[in-house]
Design an enzyme around this catalytic site. Sequence first.
Site, short mmCIF file in Angstrom:
data_model
loop_
_atom_site.label_atom_id
_atom_site.label_comp_id
_atom_site.label_asym_id
_atom_site.label_seq_id
_atom_site.Cartn_x
_atom_site.Cartn_y
_atom_site.Cartn_z
N GLY A 30 -1.26 1.94 7.18
CA GLY A 30 -1.06 1.00 8.24
C GLY A 30 -0.25 -0.05 7.94
O GLY A 30 -0.27 -1.25 8.84
N MET A 84 2.03 5.07 1.43
CA MET A 84 2.29 5.59 2.94
C MET A 84 1.09 5.97 3.65
O MET A 84 0.19 6.08 3.16
CB MET A 84 3.34 6.73 3.02
CG MET A 84 4.68 6.45 2.50
SD MET A 84 5.51 8.18 2.54
CE MET A 84 4.40 9.38 1.66
N SER A 91 2.94 -1.10 8.98
CA SER A 91 3.98 -1.11 10.28
C SER A 91 2.94 -1.48 11.28
O SER A 91 3.42 -2.41 11.89
CB SER A 91 4.88 -0.18 10.42
OG SER A 91 6.09 -0.05 9.33
N ASP A 144 9.29 -5.98 7.23
CA ASP A 144 8.89 -4.68 7.20
C ASP A 144 9.99 -3.78 6.37
O ASP A 144 10.94 -4.25 6.30
CB ASP A 144 8.67 -3.84 8.56
CG ASP A 144 7.79 -2.60 8.49
OD1 ASP A 144 6.88 -2.75 7.53
OD2 ASP A 144 7.73 -1.75 9.32
N GLU A 145 9.48 -2.97 5.64
CA GLU A 145 9.93 -1.94 4.75
C GLU A 145 10.63 -2.83 3.75
O GLU A 145 11.82 -2.72 3.18
CB GLU A 145 11.21 -1.07 5.45
CG GLU A 145 10.71 -0.27 6.58
CD GLU A 145 9.62 0.67 6.27
OE1 GLU A 145 9.38 1.20 4.86
OE2 GLU A 145 9.13 1.50 7.14
N ALA A 146 9.83 -3.94 3.09
CA ALA A 146 10.39 -4.79 2.16
C ALA A 146 10.61 -4.35 0.85
O ALA A 146 11.50 -5.03 -0.01
CB ALA A 146 9.52 -6.10 2.31
N GLN A 147 10.46 -3.00 0.64
CA GLN A 147 10.75 -2.30 -0.64
C GLN A 147 12.15 -2.15 -0.98
O GLN A 147 12.62 -2.09 -2.02
CB GLN A 147 9.75 -1.10 -0.84
CG GLN A 147 10.19 0.02 -0.04
CD GLN A 147 9.54 0.03 1.45
OE1 GLN A 147 8.85 -0.81 1.53
NE2 GLN A 147 9.50 1.20 1.95
N GLY A 171 0.91 -1.08 0.05
CA GLY A 171 -0.09 -0.01 -0.15
C GLY A 171 0.82 1.26 -0.04
O GLY A 171 2.27 1.22 0.11
#
Length: 240
Positions: free
Chosen positions: A14, A11, A16, A86-89, A9
């Site tokens: 939700g 920023m 995180s 998290d922050e897998a991009q 999604g």
Amino acid sequence: MAELVFFSGTMDCGKSTLALQMDYNHRARGRGGVRFSRNDRAGESRISSRLGLQTDAVEVVDTTDFWEEVMMRRTKGQRIDYLICDEAQFYTPEQVEQLAKVVDEIDVDVFAFGITADFRTRLFPGSQRLVELADRVQVLQVEALCWCGRRATHNARTVDGVMVTEGAQVVVGDVDMAMDGAAGTPAVDHVPVVGYETLCRRHYMRRVTAHGATLMGHQDPLLPFEVDACLWRGSGGTGA
């Protein structure tokens, strides 16, 4: 059967928060897991939510090997049933392939959370590989909002409130600039402030940020429709 699931999604939707909630739910049922993150807003080795929730995590770097991370812990007797990523991009395509191997070869669930596209609407390499390999891709249902109130679909990078579409793919910036009201005209010796905000497609294509909209609101409208905020006097663009 274990799965590789990519929760995606813009920023503010939700991601995180969901990552922390899923970690809590699995631990509450007696499952063991490891939390990973990269370039979190709260600093190194953290997963944080804009709601104020945060916890420790393993910081992912270019040399991180997820297969080795899991096997090392299992060799030491630690139970590993799932990974929160998290922050897998920001992960490399090779690291995403390692996550797929962890799922397929040793039956560990992987829950990855990240932004799909950057400020230029180009796919992050890590996100692209996740879309290609994930068992499921879930777009989060909590809608981020543009300054106009419409559903936000794009992430925009700003410099002193003015939207930009060129530059390095990863640049640390202030994600709260839009809510801070965006500063006025910078001083001569001012260091440009990089920020991020979410926009609907209409305002992303027109490059109308919250800062640009505020400037336009202080002017007498000359036309019955919106124009590129970067052309508005005082916006910092060519019309300044």
